[in-house]
Design a protein around this motif. Structure first.
Motif, PDB file in Angstrom:
ATOM      1  N   SER A 104       0.835  -1.197   0.000  1.00  0.00           N
ATOM      2  CA  SER A 104       0.000   0.000   0.000  1.00  0.00           C
ATOM      3  C   SER A 104       0.869   1.246   0.000  1.00  0.00           C
ATOM      4  N   ALA A 105       0.225   2.364  -0.357  1.00  0.00           N
ATOM      5  CA  ALA A 105       0.859   3.658  -0.152  1.00  0.00           C
ATOM      6  C   ALA A 105       0.496   4.097   1.268  1.00  0.00           C
ATOM      7  N   VAL A 106       1.445   4.664   1.984  1.00  0.00           N
ATOM      8  CA  VAL A 106       1.181   5.040   3.371  1.00  0.00           C
ATOM      9  C   VAL A 106       1.499   6.512   3.580  1.00  0.00           C
ATOM     10  N   ILE A 107       0.585   7.214   4.241  1.00  0.00           N
ATOM     11  CA  ILE A 107       0.900   8.570   4.694  1.00  0.00           C
ATOM     12  C   ILE A 107       0.993   8.493   6.208  1.00  0.00           C
ATOM     13  N   ILE A 108       2.116   8.860   6.757  1.00  0.00           N
ATOM     14  CA  ILE A 108       2.236   8.839   8.197  1.00  0.00           C
ATOM     15  C   ILE A 108       2.381  10.271   8.702  1.00  0.00           C
ATOM     16  N   ILE A 109       1.473  10.630   9.608  1.00  0.00           N
ATOM     17  CA  ILE A 109       1.418  11.987  10.116  1.00  0.00           C
ATOM     18  C   ILE A 109       1.945  11.982  11.536  1.00  0.00           C
ATOM     19  N   THR A 110       2.908  12.801  11.838  1.00  0.00           N
ATOM     20  CA  THR A 110       3.483  12.765  13.175  1.00  0.00           C
ATOM     21  C   THR A 110       4.216  14.064  13.471  1.00  0.00           C
ATOM     22  N   HIS A 111       4.483  14.290  14.746  1.00  0.00           N
ATOM     23  CA  HIS A 111       5.329  15.423  15.100  1.00  0.00           C
ATOM     24  C   HIS A 111       6.724  14.926  15.451  1.00  0.00           C
ATOM     25  N   ASP A 112       6.896  13.612  15.443  1.00  0.00           N
ATOM     26  CA  ASP A 112       8.138  13.007  15.900  1.00  0.00           C
ATOM     27  C   ASP A 112       9.049  12.714  14.717  1.00  0.00           C
ATOM     28  N   LEU A 113      10.134  13.474  14.615  1.00  0.00           N
ATOM     29  CA  LEU A 113      11.034  13.289  13.482  1.00  0.00           C
ATOM     30  C   LEU A 113      11.663  11.909  13.488  1.00  0.00           C
ATOM     31  N   GLY A 114      11.773  11.301  14.674  1.00  0.00           N
ATOM     32  CA  GLY A 114      12.323   9.953  14.751  1.00  0.00           C
ATOM     33  C   GLY A 114      11.425   8.964  14.035  1.00  0.00           C
ATOM     34  N   VAL A 115      10.127   9.114  14.233  1.00  0.00           N
ATOM     35  CA  VAL A 115       9.177   8.190  13.609  1.00  0.00           C
ATOM     36  C   VAL A 115       9.205   8.321  12.091  1.00  0.00           C
ATOM     37  N   VAL A 116       9.227   9.547  11.568  1.00  0.00           N
ATOM     38  CA  VAL A 116       9.281   9.685  10.103  1.00  0.00           C
ATOM     39  C   VAL A 116      10.575   9.139   9.541  1.00  0.00           C
ATOM     40  N   ALA A 117      11.665   9.373  10.274  1.00  0.00           N
ATOM     41  CA  ALA A 117      12.945   8.873   9.773  1.00  0.00           C
ATOM     42  C   ALA A 117      12.924   7.358   9.659  1.00  0.00           C
TER      43      ALA A 117
END
Lengths: 461, 365
Positions: B231-244
Motif C-alpha cells: 500500500s501507499a502510506v501517509i504517516i502523520i506525526t510530530h516526531d522526526l524519529g518516527v518519520v525517519a
C-alpha cells in the motif's frame, strides 16, 4: 522545621546570592531563601518506599487486592543535581513523584528531606516543607485555575505561606514572570489567553515563587510541541544554574531525560531496575530492560532506517501491577531470564561505581548468577525478537568484563559479590511482607508468563 | 522541473491543471477552511503532493499546522463530527487512482473509503466503539465492502488479528476494546483498517499515545504490513524519529502550508528551510553525543485565523531579515526546487541557505 532550616540558612552562606539579588532576594526572610545543603550533599533520601492503592469490591467495600504502583524503591537526590526518572506508563514514576512531594501518603518506607523524616507528616506539619519542595505538572491546561488571573496563580504560594516579599506580591510576581520569559504586563490575564508553552512557564514561575530547594517536574514538556519543548528545557536548565535548584524530572521521553539529567533511574513495574550516571547508563546500560527501552527510541536519521537489527523488540505488554511477576519483574519479557529470575528478586546493587542495577544477568557486566544457564521458555521466545548481532555482542562484552574482573580479583582479594546480593535480597523479601501472596502470584504468572501478559492485565481489570 | 520558481496561485510543485495524474495519489492545491465566530480558520492553505504505491510519505509539523486536517480532507471526513456545525470549505483536487474525490459522488467516495483508503487514528480508545466487540467492528468493516456471511467475515477478522500480532486471536476477537491494552487496541485498529486491503493507508499519529517499546512494535508492524500489501502510506506525526524510521519522502508543514518537501535523506541531511532547521535543532538526540544546549525556535506557532503576512514563519525566523526589501513580511514564498525532487519555500537564495546550513546550523546539531 522552619526554625531549623532558618538556622542552617544563617550558618551557610547563600550559594546563589548573585542570581537571587532581585527585589525579593532577602525578603521572604525565613526558611527558604538559601540553599542549605552544599552541592553534592544528600537532599532527599528515599528508602523502601511503597504505595499500594487498594482495590475494593462488593457491598462492604472489602479490599480484594492492591495496585502496587510503587513497590519498594530506594534512591537519593543530591543537592544541585538533576535526577531523571524514566519508565513506561504504569511503572509508578508519577506516583513516586507524588509520594516524594507528599501529595500521596506512602504505604510503607521512609522519605527524608534534609535529614528530617517527612514520611508521615500531616498537612500542617508539611506546610513549612512545601516551600522547599515544589512541583511542576504535566498538563499546563488542567494545572492552572481558569478563573484566576496569572497574578493570582503565581502569587498564591505567597498568600498560602504568609510570606510578604519585599516590594509586595505584585512586584515579585512580575519579576518571576520575567524570569521565566513572560511579559510582566500580562499579570492580569487569564490562563486561556496563553499558549501551552506559556502556560508551562506560568507553572514554572509558580513553582519557583518560594525559592524551593527541590523541584519535582512530572512530564514537564511532554504536552508541548517540539519547538516549544526545547524552549522549556533550556529555561529549566538556566534556572537550575541561576538558582541552584535540584530537580527530579519524571518523563517517558528518553532523549529529553538524557538531555536534562545528571543521574537517571529506570523504573519498571514499581521498582527501580537501574540507577546510574547519565553517561554510564546511555553508553553501557546493564539492565536488559534499559537496553531494550533505549533501543526502542526512533532515531531521527533516515540512514538508520534499515538498521532494524539494533532494535530489541519486547514481547507483549507490561504485566499488571496488581499481580506483578515473581522474582525479577522483567523475567516475563526478558530474553535472558533463567530459573533464578523467576524465583529470586534481584537486589539493586552497585555493580560499578555510580551504577546500580537489579539484575541476575546484567548486560555489559559479569553474570551475577552464572550457575543458572537454562533459559525459561518465555525467554527463548523473547530472544527470537532480538537480533543475533545484539545477543552475540552482549555475550562478548559480558565475557570481556568478566575476564577483566577475574584479573582484578586475582590481583586483589576476591570481592564477594554473591553473599552481599543474597543478604539484600532476603532483606527485601522480608520488607515486602507479602511473601505468601507473592508466591501465589508467581504460580499465576508462571503460567501466563508467555505472550499473554497483556491479556492478563485486561482480565485482571 | 527543478529550477522552477512559479508565482502563480498554485503552491507546491508545479503541476499542470490538466487532469492526467500519473501518480497513485495526487493532491493539488488543497485548501480546507473552517468558518468560525472568530474568523476563517485556514487549516490547510494550498497543499500539493504526490504519492506512489508502496511508498511512504511522512507529514511532519507541530500541532495546528494542518497535518491532521489534510488527512481528513483526503478521506472526506472534514465535514464530520466536531466540525459539523458550519460547513468546512474545501477546494483543490485530490486524485486517487484516477478518480477525483472532491467532485465525485459522495456515495462513490463512501465505497472507496475503507476499501481503497483507510485510516489509523491516534487514540484507539476513542476510535473504537466501546459497546461492540473488536470482532464485530472488524466484521462490519469487512461486510460493508464484501458480500459474505458473518461466519466468513469473522474468520477473516481472526486472521487479521493474528496477522497484527494479537495473541489467541480466536478468543480475543470476542473481547471489548476496554479489555485490550493500549498497544493491542492500536493493533486491533490496524487490523480493522487493513481488513479490506486498502491501497492507501493514512496513519495519523499512530504511536503518539503509546510507550516507546510498544511504539517500536507498532512501527515494525506498519513497515512489515506495507511490504506485504504494497500500500501507499501517509504517516502523520510530530516526531522526526518516527518519520525517519518509516518515510521515503517527507513533507514539513507550517501554518497550513508545505514549507519543505523532499526525499527523507535530503530533508534530514540538507534541509533548506529555517523551520526544518529549527525542528532538527530543538530535538535532543540519543544517537549523538550530549548537546550542550538545544536550539529552540523562538516564539510560538501562528494562529490559523491570522496567519502572518508574507512568509508564515517570519516572526519566528532568525533569518527573516536576510532577504532584501522586507520581502519575508510582504510576499508569500512559493515552493521552489532546491535539488532533485526537493522543494522549499523560502525567500533566501539557495546559496545563502546552503551556507547558513553548512556553516551555522549543521555544526551545532
Amino acid at each position: 522545621m522552619s526554625e531549623n532550616a532558618e538556622d542552617k540558612a544563617g550558618s551557610i552562606p547563600a550559594q546563589s546570592d548573585g542570581a537571587e539579588a532581585g527585589p525579593a532576594g532577602e525578603t521572604s526572610g525565613t526558611a527558604t531563601l538559601t540553599k542549605d545543603a552544599a552541592p553534592g550533599e544528600i537532599l532527599l533520601k528515599v528508602t523502601g518506599l511503597q504505595k499500594h492503592f487498594p482495590i475494593k469490591k462488593g457491598l462492604f467495600q472489602r479490599q480484594v487486592g492492591a495496585v502496587r504502583a510503587v513497590d519498594g524503591i530506594d534512591f537519593e537526590v543530591r543537592s544541585g543535581e538533576t535526577l531523571g526518572v524514566v519508565g513506561e506508563s504504569g511503572c509508578g514514576k508519577s506516583t513516586m513523584g507524588r509520594l516524594i512531594t507528599r501529595l500521596l501518603e506512602p504505604t510503607a518506607g521512609a522519605i527524608e528531606f534534609e535529614g528530617k523524616d517527612i514520611t508521615h507528616l500531616g498537612v500542617s506539619g508539611m506546610r513549612p516543607m512545601r516551600r522547599d519542595v515544589q512541583m511542576i505538572f504535566q498538563d499546563p491546561y488542567s494545572s492552572l485555575n481558569p478563573r484566576h488571573t496569572i497574578g493570582t496563580i503565581v502569587g498564591a504560594p505567597f498568600r498560602l505561606q504568609g510570606v510578604e516579599p519585599e516590594g509586595g506580591v505584585k512586584k515579585e510576581v512580575q519579576r518571576l514572570l520575567s524570569v521565566v520569559g513572560l511579559n510582566p504586563e500580562h499579570y492580569n490575564r487569564y490562563p486561556h489567553e496563553f499558549s501551552g508553552g506559556q502556560r508551562q512557564r506560568i507553572g514554572i514561575a509558580r513553582a519557583l515563587a518560594l525559592k524551593p530547594k527541590l523541584v519535582v517536574a512530572d512530564e514537564p514538556v511532554s504536552a508541548l510541541d517540539v519547538s516549544i519543548q526545547a524552549q522549556v528545557v533550556n529555561l529549566m536548565d538556566d534556572l537550575q544554574e541561576e538558582l541552584g535548584l535540584t530537580y527530579v524530572i519524571i518523563a517517558h521521553d528518553l532523549s529529553v531525560v538524557r538531555h536534562v539529567s545528571d543521574r537517571i533511574a529506570v523504573m519498571y513495574l514499581g521498582k527501580i531496575v537501574e540507577l546510574a550516571d547519565r553517561e554510564s547508563l546511555y553508553k553501557a546500560p546493564m539492565h536488559p530492560y534499559t537496553k531494550a527501552l533505549m533501543s526502542a527510541v526512533p532515531i531521527p536519521d533516515p540512514a538508520r532506517k534499515n538498521a532494524k537489527s539494533e532494535r530489541i523488540l519486547l514481547k507483549g505488554d507490561v504485566p499488571s501491577p496488581i499481580s506483578p511477576p515473581s522474582g525479577c519483574r522483567f523475567h516475563t519479557r526478558c530474553w535472558k531470564a533463567t530459573e533464578i529470575c523467576r524465583t529470586t528478586e534481584p537486589a539493586l546493587l552497585e555493580l560499578r561505581p555510580g551504577q546500580r542495577v537489579a539484575c541476575h544477568h546484567p548486560e555489559n557486566f559479569e553474570d551475577q548468577a552464572p550457575q543458572d544457564t537454562v533459559l525459561l521458555t518465555a525467554a527463548k521466545e523473547a530472544a527470537e525478537l532480538v537480533a543475533d548481532e545484539v545477543l552475540a555482542e552482549s555475550a562478548e562484552t559480558s565475557a570481556a568484563v568478566a575476564a577483566e574482573l577475574a584479573e582484578e580479583a586475582a590481583a586483589e582479594e576476591p570481592a564477594s559479590e554473591e553473599p552481599a546480593s543474597e543478604e539484600t535480597a532476603s532483606e527485601e523479601v522480608a520488607a515486602s511482607e507479602e511473601t505468601p501472596s507473592e508466591e501465589a502470584a508467581s504460580a499465576e504468572t508462571a503460567e501466563a508468563s508467555a505472550p499473554e501478559s497483556g491479556s492478563q492485565e485486561s482480565t485482571d481489570k | 522541473m527543478t529550477e522552477l520558481s512559479k508565482t502563480g496561485a498554485a503552491v507546491g510543485e508545479p503541476t499542470s491543471s490538466s487532469p492526467a495524474p500519473s501518480s497513485f495519489l495526487e493532491v493539488r492545491d488543497l485548501k480546507v477552511h473552517f468558518p468560525t465566530d472568530d474568523g476563517l480558520v485556514k487549516s490547510v492553505d494550498g497543499l500539493s503532493f504526490q504519492l506512489e504505491k508502496g511508498k511512504t510519505l511522512g507529514i511532519v509539523g507541530e500541532s495546528g499546522s494542518g497535518k491532521s486536517v489534510t488527512s481528513l480532507g483526503i478521506m472526506g471526513l472534514h465535514t464530520a463530527g466536531q466540525y459539523g456545525k458550519r460547513k468546512a470549505q474545501i477546494s483543490g483536487e485530490i486524485w486517487l487512482n484516477g478518480t477525483e474525490l472532491l467532485s465525485a459522488d459522495p456515495d462513490h467516495v463512501r465505497k472507496l473509503r475503507g476499501r481503497e483508503m483507510a485510516m489509523i487514528f491516534q487514540d484507539p480508545l476513542s476510535a473504537l466503539h466501546p459497546y461492540y466487540t473488536i470482532g464485530a467492528q472488524i466484521v462490519e468493516a469487512y461486510r460493508i465492502h464484501h458480500d459474505v456471511d458473518k461466519k466468513t467475515a469473522k474468520r477473516r477478522a481472526v486472521e487479521m488479528l493474528d496477522r497484527v500480532g494479537i495473541p489467541q486471536p480466536d478468543k480475543r476477537v470476542d473481547s471489548y476494546p476496554h479489555e485490550f491494552s493500549g498497544g493491542m487496541r492500536q493493533r486491533a485498529m490496524i487490523a480493522m483498517s487493513l481488513v479490506n486491503n486498502p491501497e492507501l493507508l493514512i496513519a495519523d499519529e499512530p504511536t503518539t499515545a503509546l510507550d516507546v517499546t510498544v511504539q517500536a512494535q507498532i512501527l515494525d508492524l506498519i513497515r512489515d504490513l506495507q511490504k506485504e500489501f504494497g500500500s501507499a502510506v501517509i504517516i502523520i506525526t510530530h516526531d522526526l524519529g518516527v518519520v525517519a524510521e518509516l518515510a521515503d519522502d517527507i513533507l514539513v508543514m507550517y501554518g497550513g502550508r508545505c514549507v519543505e518537501r523532499g526525499p527523507a535523506e535530503k530533508v534530514f541531511y540538507e534541509p533548506r528551510h529555517p523551520y526544518t532547521w529549527g525542528l532538527l535543532g530543538s530535538m535532543p538526540r540519543l544517537d549523538r553525543d550530549q548537546q550542550e544546549r538545544l536550539i529552540p525556535v523562538k516564539g510560538s506557532p501562528p494562529s490559523l485565523i491570522n496567519i502572518p503576512s508574507g512568509c508564515a514563519f517570519n516572526p519566528r525566523c532568525p533569518y527573516a531579515d536576510v532577504p532584501k526589501d522586507n520581502l519575508t513580511r510582504t510576499v508569500r514564498p512559493e515552493l521552489t526546487g532546491v535539488g532533485d525532487k526537493h522543494w522549499a519555500a523560502c525567500h533566501m537564495s539557495q546559496e545563502q541557505r546552503e551556507r547558513i546550513w553548512t556553516e551555522e546550523i549543521a555544526p551545532k546539531l
